[in-house]
Design a protein around this motif. Structure first.
Motif: not given
Length: 288
Positions: A23, A44, A108, A147
């Motif tokens: 990420a 993340l 995300s 990411g």
């Protein structure tokens, strides 16, 4: 009595270090150094680790009967963890991973849902099929794009493709860990790795960093793949798989350098060193 170490074996804990950079590379490639705050990057990274670990637990849950024959030392066939508990770990870590991704942002989070779906599909349906390596590659590519989600995400497509292509090669070789691979699989893996290293030169990149990083990545991954091309036995396949799993961190370092972030490159180098130290200190378990 189940110990913490048994759960760490179930989720291949040392290997989880290899996803921390996915990420980060995605975010750097999309928005450059400083484009994402540390809290988002941390959320993340947590999502990546949880989802990867979920996949490892689900792998052993789905393969419990096969592992009883081929890998009786693993946590479920050895009796250290029962199958239902392994499934619960996989479900729980999936939920935690998706939750952490949504904490980093809605886009995300949506990518993490797709990643979780691909992960479950691989472990429950695609792994023994010819499509298995491709589905696993989709998982790692989506991890990078998790990411990158947000402004500039298209700039992360090449790095995501590089990580995905590397994953195809590693997964294809890993299918020979028990019965042996083939020389042609080793040769294709070599060609794939060279192409992955060359991809760092595409687009707007720090060329010198890409060349150095690509050379370091090839030094980590090619010896094992050349060995499989010469002698595709099971032992060579296992060694090449272990090396390939660890080599993703040098690849991430190269991609971070390509994106112009010396700090991230140094952090990933530290992760690589830590992974090797932990791998040497563990007397049981594996990362494959």
């Amino acid at each position: 009595m189940t110990r913490v170490a048994d759960y760490l074996d179930l989720v291949r804990a040392p290997a989880s270090l290899t996803v921390l950079g996915d990420a980060l590379v995605g975010a750097l490639s999309a928005r450059g150094p400083g484009g994402d705050g540390p809290l988002r990057v941390g959320a993340l990274a947590a999502a990546s680790v949880c989802l990867y670990s979920a996949g490892m637990a689900l792998n052993d849950w789905a393969d419990a009967d096969l592992d009883a024959l081929e890998r009786p030392e693993r946590p479920i066939p050895s009796g250290r963890i029962n199958r239902d508990r392994a499934l619960a770990v996989g479900v729980g870590l999936t939920a935690l991973g998706v939750g952490a991704a949504f904490a980093a942002g809605r886009r995300s989070g949506l990518v993490s849902v797709a990643l979780a779906g691909a992960l479950w599909a691989y472990d429950t349906a695609f792994k023994p099929t010819a499509a298995g390596p491709v589905v696993m590659a989709v998982c790692r590519g989506l991890d990078v794009m998790m990411g990158a989600a947000g402004p500039g995400w298209r700039s992360a497509l090449v790095p995501a493709g590089a990580v995905a292509a590397h994953t195809v090669a590693v997964t294809a070789i890993s299918r020979g860990e028990v019965d042996g691979s083939t020389a042609s699989t080793g040769r294709v893996a070599v060609a794939t790795s060279v192409a992955v290293a060359a991809s760092g030169l595409l687009g707007r990149s720090n060329r010198s960093a890409a060349v150095l990083g690509g050379a370091r990545y090839l030094a980590a991954v090619l010896p094992g793949q050349f060995a499989v091309a010469r002698d595709p036995g099971a032992a060579r396949a296992r060694d090449a798989t272990r090396a390939g799993i660890r080599a993703v961190v040098p690849l991430q370092s190269a991609l971070a350098a390509r994106a112009g972030s010396p700090l991230a490159t140094a952090a990933l180098l530290g992760i690589e060193i830590l992974s090797r130290v932990l791998g040497r200190r563990r007397s049981t378990g594996d990362i494959t």
